[in-house]
Design a protein around this motif. Structure first.
Motif, PDB file in Angstrom:
ATOM      1  N   LEU A 118       0.858  -0.996  -0.125  1.00 39.79           N
ATOM      2  CA  LEU A 118       0.306  -0.150  -0.033  1.00 39.79           C
ATOM      3  C   LEU A 118       0.956   1.095  -0.171  1.00 39.79           C
ATOM      4  N   ALA A 119       1.950   1.516   1.041  1.00 36.18           N
ATOM      5  CA  ALA A 119       2.915   2.269   1.125  1.00 36.18           C
ATOM      6  C   ALA A 119       3.624   2.761  -0.659  1.00 36.18           C
ATOM      7  N   ALA A 120       4.250   1.922  -1.236  1.00 34.61           N
ATOM      8  CA  ALA A 120       4.821   2.288  -2.590  1.00 34.61           C
ATOM      9  C   ALA A 120       2.628   2.681  -3.805  1.00 34.61           C
ATOM     10  N   GLU A 121       2.283   1.957  -3.041  1.00 34.31           N
ATOM     11  CA  GLU A 121       1.185   2.374  -4.379  1.00 34.31           C
ATOM     12  C   GLU A 121       0.470   3.999  -4.026  1.00 34.31           C
ATOM     13  N   LEU A 122       0.412   4.040  -2.136  1.00 32.93           N
ATOM     14  CA  LEU A 122       0.618   5.158  -2.802  1.00 32.93           C
ATOM     15  C   LEU A 122       1.248   6.907  -2.102  1.00 32.93           C
ATOM     16  N   ASP A 123       2.697   5.889  -3.138  1.00 33.22           N
ATOM     17  CA  ASP A 123       4.014   6.469  -3.361  1.00 33.22           C
ATOM     18  C   ASP A 123       4.167   7.184  -4.752  1.00 33.22           C
ATOM     19  N   LYS A 124       3.402   6.521  -5.694  1.00 34.76           N
ATOM     20  CA  LYS A 124       3.117   6.978  -7.079  1.00 34.76           C
ATOM     21  C   LYS A 124       1.913   8.452  -6.998  1.00 34.76           C
ATOM     22  N   GLY A 125       2.342   8.341  -7.865  1.00 27.96           N
ATOM     23  CA  GLY A 125       1.007   9.964  -8.368  1.00 27.96           C
ATOM     24  C   GLY A 125       1.351  11.173  -8.887  1.00 27.96           C
ATOM     25  N   ASP A 126       2.313  11.507  -7.742  1.00 30.38           N
ATOM     26  CA  ASP A 126       2.741  12.905  -7.340  1.00 30.38           C
ATOM     27  C   ASP A 126       4.329  13.080  -8.536  1.00 30.38           C
ATOM     28  N   GLU A 127       4.752  12.537  -9.243  1.00 26.19           N
ATOM     29  CA  GLU A 127       5.523  12.515 -10.400  1.00 26.19           C
ATOM     30  C   GLU A 127       4.975  14.093 -10.687  1.00 26.19           C
ATOM     31  N   VAL A 128       4.318  15.045 -10.433  1.00 30.55           N
ATOM     32  CA  VAL A 128       4.412  15.585 -11.737  1.00 30.55           C
ATOM     33  C   VAL A 128       4.186  16.934 -10.521  1.00 30.55           C
ATOM     34  N   ILE A 129       4.072  17.057  -9.520  1.00 36.54           N
ATOM     35  CA  ILE A 129       4.336  18.207  -8.496  1.00 36.54           C
ATOM     36  C   ILE A 129       5.688  18.554  -8.610  1.00 36.54           C
ATOM     37  N   VAL A 130       6.946  17.760  -8.394  1.00 31.92           N
ATOM     38  CA  VAL A 130       8.322  17.443  -8.440  1.00 31.92           C
ATOM     39  C   VAL A 130       8.139  18.270  -9.803  1.00 31.92           C
ATOM     40  N   GLU A 131       7.687  17.866 -11.320  1.00 33.90           N
ATOM     41  CA  GLU A 131       8.172  18.868 -12.373  1.00 33.90           C
ATOM     42  C   GLU A 131       7.343  20.057 -12.231  1.00 33.90           C
ATOM     43  N   VAL A 132       6.665  20.164 -11.306  1.00 37.64           N
ATOM     44  CA  VAL A 132       6.514  21.265 -11.526  1.00 37.64           C
ATOM     45  C   VAL A 132       6.969  22.314 -10.629  1.00 37.64           C
ATOM     46  N   LEU A 133       7.453  22.244  -9.795  1.00 35.72           N
ATOM     47  CA  LEU A 133       8.482  23.094  -8.755  1.00 35.72           C
ATOM     48  C   LEU A 133       9.391  22.848  -9.033  1.00 35.72           C
ATOM     49  N   ASP A 134       9.816  21.939 -10.013  1.00 39.53           N
ATOM     50  CA  ASP A 134      11.765  22.045 -11.266  1.00 39.53           C
ATOM     51  C   ASP A 134      11.482  22.920 -12.615  1.00 39.53           C
ATOM     52  N   ARG A 135       9.934  23.582 -13.163  1.00 41.18           N
ATOM     53  CA  ARG A 135       9.965  24.307 -13.903  1.00 41.18           C
ATOM     54  C   ARG A 135       9.546  25.257 -12.534  1.00 41.18           C
ATOM     55  N   ALA A 136       9.070  25.561 -11.696  1.00 40.33           N
ATOM     56  CA  ALA A 136       9.057  27.139 -10.831  1.00 40.33           C
ATOM     57  C   ALA A 136      10.408  27.138 -10.269  1.00 40.33           C
ATOM     58  N   ALA A 137      11.675  26.583 -10.507  1.00 42.01           N
ATOM     59  CA  ALA A 137      12.337  27.014  -9.297  1.00 42.01           C
ATOM     60  C   ALA A 137      13.467  27.597  -9.456  1.00 42.01           C
ATOM     61  N   THR A 138      13.548  29.309  -9.406  1.00 37.77           N
ATOM     62  CA  THR A 138      14.223  30.165  -9.959  1.00 37.77           C
ATOM     63  C   THR A 138      15.925  29.756 -10.147  1.00 37.77           C
ATOM     64  N   GLN A 139      16.434  28.986  -8.794  1.00 42.12           N
ATOM     65  CA  GLN A 139      17.792  28.930  -8.425  1.00 42.12           C
ATOM     66  C   GLN A 139      17.797  27.989  -8.684  1.00 42.12           C
ATOM     67  N   GLY A 140      17.781  26.592  -8.639  1.00 42.31           N
ATOM     68  CA  GLY A 140      17.710  25.662  -8.596  1.00 42.31           C
ATOM     69  C   GLY A 140      17.237  24.656  -6.936  1.00 42.31           C
ATOM     70  N   SER A 141      17.426  23.561  -7.531  1.00 44.75           N
ATOM     71  CA  SER A 141      16.306  23.201  -6.022  1.00 44.75           C
ATOM     72  C   SER A 141      17.675  22.654  -4.922  1.00 44.75           C
ATOM     73  N   ALA A 142      18.087  23.143  -3.915  1.00 41.51           N
ATOM     74  CA  ALA A 142      18.683  22.899  -2.735  1.00 41.51           C
ATOM     75  C   ALA A 142      18.545  21.736  -2.040  1.00 41.51           C
ATOM     76  N   GLY A 143      19.820  20.470  -1.500  1.00 43.54           N
ATOM     77  CA  GLY A 143      19.208  19.721  -0.901  1.00 43.54           C
ATOM     78  C   GLY A 143      19.275  17.802  -1.017  1.00 43.54           C
ATOM     79  N   PRO A 144      19.232  17.783  -0.689  1.00 47.85           N
ATOM     80  CA  PRO A 144      19.020  16.096  -1.335  1.00 47.85           C
ATOM     81  C   PRO A 144      17.822  15.742  -2.400  1.00 47.85           C
TER      82      PRO A 144
END
Length: 190
Positions: A118-144
């Motif tokens: 179930l945890a693996a299933e719940l970990d899917k589907g929000d990849e597009v959020i990361v894509e939007v965050l990457d598009r919105a990042a003005t200075q690149g992503s910091a952190g791990p």
């Protein structure tokens, strides 16, 4: 010969949905609420609830999948690929915030997180959020690796709590957006 599957929107489907919607409302407010509380909110008897979900864990599993599907549908409805990145990110934040405090319950409940499948299933589907965050990042992503995703969900958790305490929705969305796009600390505020 097996029984036919229930028709979407039929009485059985509506009852199941009423139980899941009641569970969303009740457990968001009181994570230790009884099945009887959920049945009462759904307008069904406890025996009816048990016909659909024999054990609490069965209900929690179905609830987790239901909330996950709602979250994914909300992301899709927000059209994250359309328009300027910051506007798309705001729509995604708004759609997720609208789901309410059931989201952190589902993604943090020990009964749910203890089920690796179930945890693996719940970990899917929000990849597009990361894509939007990457598009919105003005200075690149910091952190791990995965940091923007973790920050997004942590800010939503803070947003759910703030809204629960009475902060106007627009103020919560503005704060989340400012944190995502400008950083979390303003040296001029204490």
């Amino acid at each position: 010969m097996s029984a036919p599957l229930p028709i979407e929107g039929g009485p059985r489907s509506r009852t199941r949905r009423a139980i899941l919607d009641a569970a969303m409302a009740v457990l968001a407010e009181n994570p230790t609420a009884s099945l009887g509380d959920i049945a009462a909110t759904a307008g069904v008897g406890r025996s009816t609830l048990h016909r659909y979900f024999a054990e609490r864990t069965d209900l929690l599993r179905a609830l987790a999948l239901h909330v996950h599907a709602l979250s994914n549908a909300a992301i899709e409805h927000a059209e994250p690929d359309c328009g300027p990145a910051v506007d798309a990110l705001r729509r995604v934040v708004e759609c997720q915030l609208d789901l309410g405090p059931i989201v952190p319950f589902v993604y943090n409940d020990p009964t749910i997180t203890a089920d690796p499948e179930l945890a693996a299933e719940l970990d899917k589907g929000d990849e597009v959020i990361v894509e939007v965050l990457d598009r919105a990042a003005t200075q690149g992503s910091a952190g791990p690796p995965g940091w923007p995703r973790m920050v997004f969900w942590a800010l939503l958790l803070a947003g759910y709590e703030s809204a629960k305490q009475g902060t106007p929705r627009v103020q919560v969305v503005d704060a989340i957006m400012a944190s995502l796009t400008q950083g979390t600390i303003n040296p001029n505020q204490s």
